[in-house]
Design a protein around this motif. Structure first.
Motif, PDB file in Angstrom:
ATOM      1  N   GLY A 347       0.795  -1.219   0.000  1.00 19.56           N
ATOM      2  CA  GLY A 347       0.000   0.000   0.000  1.00 19.56           C
ATOM      3  C   GLY A 347       0.829   1.270   0.000  1.00 19.56           C
ATOM      4  N   LEU A 348       2.156   1.152  -0.086  1.00 14.75           N
ATOM      5  CA  LEU A 348       3.069   2.287  -0.242  1.00 14.75           C
ATOM      6  C   LEU A 348       3.520   2.370  -1.692  1.00 14.75           C
ATOM      7  CD1 LEU A 348       5.305   1.566   2.892  1.00 14.75           C
ATOM      8  CD2 LEU A 348       3.537   3.345   2.714  1.00 14.75           C
ATOM      9  N   LEU A 349       3.691   3.572  -2.185  1.00 15.68           N
ATOM     10  CA  LEU A 349       4.167   3.750  -3.559  1.00 15.68           C
ATOM     11  C   LEU A 349       5.601   3.229  -3.709  1.00 15.68           C
ATOM     12  CD1 LEU A 349       2.816   7.320  -4.345  1.00 15.68           C
ATOM     13  CD2 LEU A 349       2.104   5.188  -5.469  1.00 15.68           C
ATOM     14  N   PRO A 350       5.985   2.835  -4.912  1.00 13.45           N
ATOM     15  CA  PRO A 350       7.361   2.372  -5.139  1.00 13.45           C
ATOM     16  C   PRO A 350       8.424   3.397  -4.750  1.00 13.45           C
ATOM     17  CG  PRO A 350       5.987   1.779  -7.007  1.00 13.45           C
ATOM     18  CD  PRO A 350       5.143   2.662  -6.115  1.00 13.45           C
ATOM     19  N   SER A 351       8.051   4.676  -4.715  1.00 12.90           N
ATOM     20  CA  SER A 351       9.008   5.724  -4.344  1.00 12.90           C
ATOM     21  C   SER A 351       9.189   5.867  -2.834  1.00 12.90           C
ATOM     22  CB  SER A 351       8.548   7.070  -4.918  1.00 12.90           C
ATOM     23  OG  SER A 351       7.235   7.389  -4.446  1.00 12.90           O
ATOM     24  N   ASP A 352       8.344   5.209  -2.047  1.00 16.88           N
ATOM     25  CA  ASP A 352       8.470   5.294  -0.594  1.00 16.88           C
ATOM     26  C   ASP A 352       9.795   4.677  -0.160  1.00 16.88           C
ATOM     27  OD1 ASP A 352       6.607   5.645   2.028  1.00 16.88           O
ATOM     28  OD2 ASP A 352       7.943   3.923   2.283  1.00 16.88           O
ATOM     29  N   PRO A 353      10.427   5.212   0.898  1.00 14.06           N
ATOM     30  CA  PRO A 353      11.705   4.657   1.355  1.00 14.06           C
ATOM     31  C   PRO A 353      11.658   3.161   1.662  1.00 14.06           C
ATOM     32  CG  PRO A 353      11.329   6.783   2.387  1.00 14.06           C
ATOM     33  CD  PRO A 353      10.086   6.461   1.623  1.00 14.06           C
ATOM     34  N   PHE A 354      10.484   2.644   2.027  1.00 10.27           N
ATOM     35  CA  PHE A 354      10.384   1.204   2.274  1.00 10.27           C
ATOM     36  C   PHE A 354      10.815   0.423   1.039  1.00 10.27           C
ATOM     37  CE2 PHE A 354       8.251  -2.904   2.194  1.00 10.27           C
ATOM     38  CZ  PHE A 354       8.469  -3.384   3.473  1.00 10.27           C
ATOM     39  N   TRP A 355      10.398   0.897  -0.135  1.00  4.84           N
ATOM     40  CA  TRP A 355      10.710   0.200  -1.383  1.00  4.84           C
ATOM     41  C   TRP A 355      11.941   0.764  -2.077  1.00  4.84           C
ATOM     42  CZ3 TRP A 355       8.575  -4.261  -1.684  1.00  4.84           C
ATOM     43  CH2 TRP A 355       7.312  -4.478  -1.149  1.00  4.84           C
ATOM     44  N   ALA A 356      12.175   2.054  -1.956  1.00  9.56           N
ATOM     45  CA  ALA A 356      13.222   2.707  -2.765  1.00  9.56           C
ATOM     46  C   ALA A 356      14.594   2.690  -2.103  1.00  9.56           C
ATOM     47  CB  ALA A 356      12.808   4.147  -3.064  1.00  9.56           C
ATOM     48  N   GLY A 357      14.656   2.398  -0.808  1.00  5.34           N
ATOM     49  CA  GLY A 357      15.943   2.437  -0.122  1.00  5.34           C
ATOM     50  C   GLY A 357      16.838   1.272  -0.497  1.00  5.34           C
TER      51      GLY A 357
END
Length: 381
Positions: A347-357
């Motif tokens: 439910g987070l966008l791909p740009s969120d740090p969860f995914w982008a870090g």
């Protein structure tokens, strides 16, 4: 896997688990297709369990705005399937109409369906037409026949009322909400953990049910009571601590302790850690990309093991493959779909740090590789 590959892996895995349920239900054929041989004395509840628990995990992804390309096409498709599934499950004329009326178990899974509506107020609750909304409301109200015991079941009643509130029903019961919140504030045991009732249970119910539902209920109703607003930051702080504990329980190889009830819910044991990532309340010392890598390891370790699914793609009881002796007597095939709750961070966008870090070692990997890691600190209140 890089971050893009990890997101695709999570999405593919969630859909591998959830697609058979939604596809069959959208065609009103779930009762014909879902296997019910395992603990078949519980088979009358299996369909609502499989559907509601799948919906509970998928809802934040279905609610997500701002996706593009193939993933957005998939999201839109599955949002449509989910709406058709809700209709099929709650329409009294449907062959897949589900049992919300029997006392006991239907309250549990009505609550997981309710949690999905709370997690997706626009794309699910907000897109129900008048007929379906009426059917859903009537179905949820039928579960009021069950008087919940002094345990996590109080939160099932509260969550049903939360969904009725989201659906715009003026008759939602404030007392069921308030009683659950007050009792769990009394049942706090310390260091981020609540009792399941008066007693402490060494299991994952703080993650399966208690903290995810308590958090979302108190956030939804904090405007109703000055006391709820005062308690909310306390409840969040406790959830932060428990999320940190869950991350530290993930071993360097992606295994974790198999203790307590319901371990055949597999990686659903980490729902609270996933919710902390989704709602951005991880402790500052716990980077979201570290959580992503830890949870990916847990998911992959289980999914790579043969035997998790039968020949038609339905889940089978166990943690690593088919291990029916691990399942309690209340477990049926539908129960297993609570594993879907690990996928909340989709439910987070791909740009969120969860995914982008950038990829990071998780805590146990860092310690066992000799890094000088900051010691763990208990929550002191």
């Amino acid at each position: 896997m890089n971050d893009t590959e990890q997101r695709k892996y999570w999405l593919d895995t969630m859909l591998q688990i959830g697609h058979p349920v939604l596809e069959a239900l959208s065609r009103r054929e779930l009762k014909n297709q879902l296997p019910t041989e395992f603990h078949n004395d519980r088979s009358s509840f299996a369909h609502l369990e499989a559907f509601a628990r799948t919906a509970c995990g998928m809802a934040p992804w279905l609610e997500l705005e701002g996706l593009e390309g193939e993933e957005e096409q998939l999201r839109a498709r599955y949002a449509g399937l989910m709406l058709e599934a809700i209709d099929a499950a709650t329409d009294p004329a449907s062959p897949d109409y589900m049992d919300f009326r029997t006392e006991g178990q239907p309250l549990v899974d009505a609550a997981f369906l309710a949690h999905a509506l709370v997690r997706a107020p626009k794309q699910l609750a907000g897109r129900l037409n008048e007929r379906v909304r009426g059917n859903v409301t009537a179905a949820l109200k039928q579960t009021r026949r069950t008087a919940p015991s002094g345990s996590n079941w109080l939160l099932f009643s509260a969550m049903v009322e939360a969904a009725l509130y989201i659906l715009g029903d003026p008759e939602y019961d404030r007392m069921r909400v308030g009683y659950a919140i007050h009792m769990f504030m009394d049942w706090y045991k310390g260091d981020g953990v609540y009792g399941d009732g008066k007693e402490f249970h060494w299991d994952y119910y703080n993650s399966f049910v208690i903290q995810p539902m308590l958090l979302d209920v108190v956030k939804l109703f904090e405007h109703e009571s000055g006391q709820y607003a005062e308690w909310k930051p306390v409840i969040v702080e406790r959830a932060q601590r428990y999320a940190t504990v869950l991350e530290r329980m993930i071993a360097p190889d992606g295994t974790y302790p198999f203790t307590g009830r319901s371990i055949v819910y597999r990686f659903g044991a980490f729902q609270l850690l996933s919710q902390a990532a989704l709602q951005h309340f991880l402790e500052e010392a716990l980077p979201p990309q570290q959580v992503r890598c830890a949870l990916t390891a847990v998911i992959a370790r289980i999914m790579e093991f043969p035997g998790n699914f039968d020949e038609n793609g339905w889940l089978r009881p166990g943690v690593y493959g088919y291990q029916p002796e691990l399942a309690e007597s209340y477990i049926n095939t539908g129960s297993l779909y609570l594993c879907a709750s690990v996928f909340l961070p989709l439910g987070l966008l791909p740009s969120d740090p969860f995914w982008a870090g950038e990829d990071m070692k998780w805590t146990s990997q860092r310690i066992t590789s000799g890094e000088n890691v900051m010691r763990d600190i208990a929550l002191g209140k």
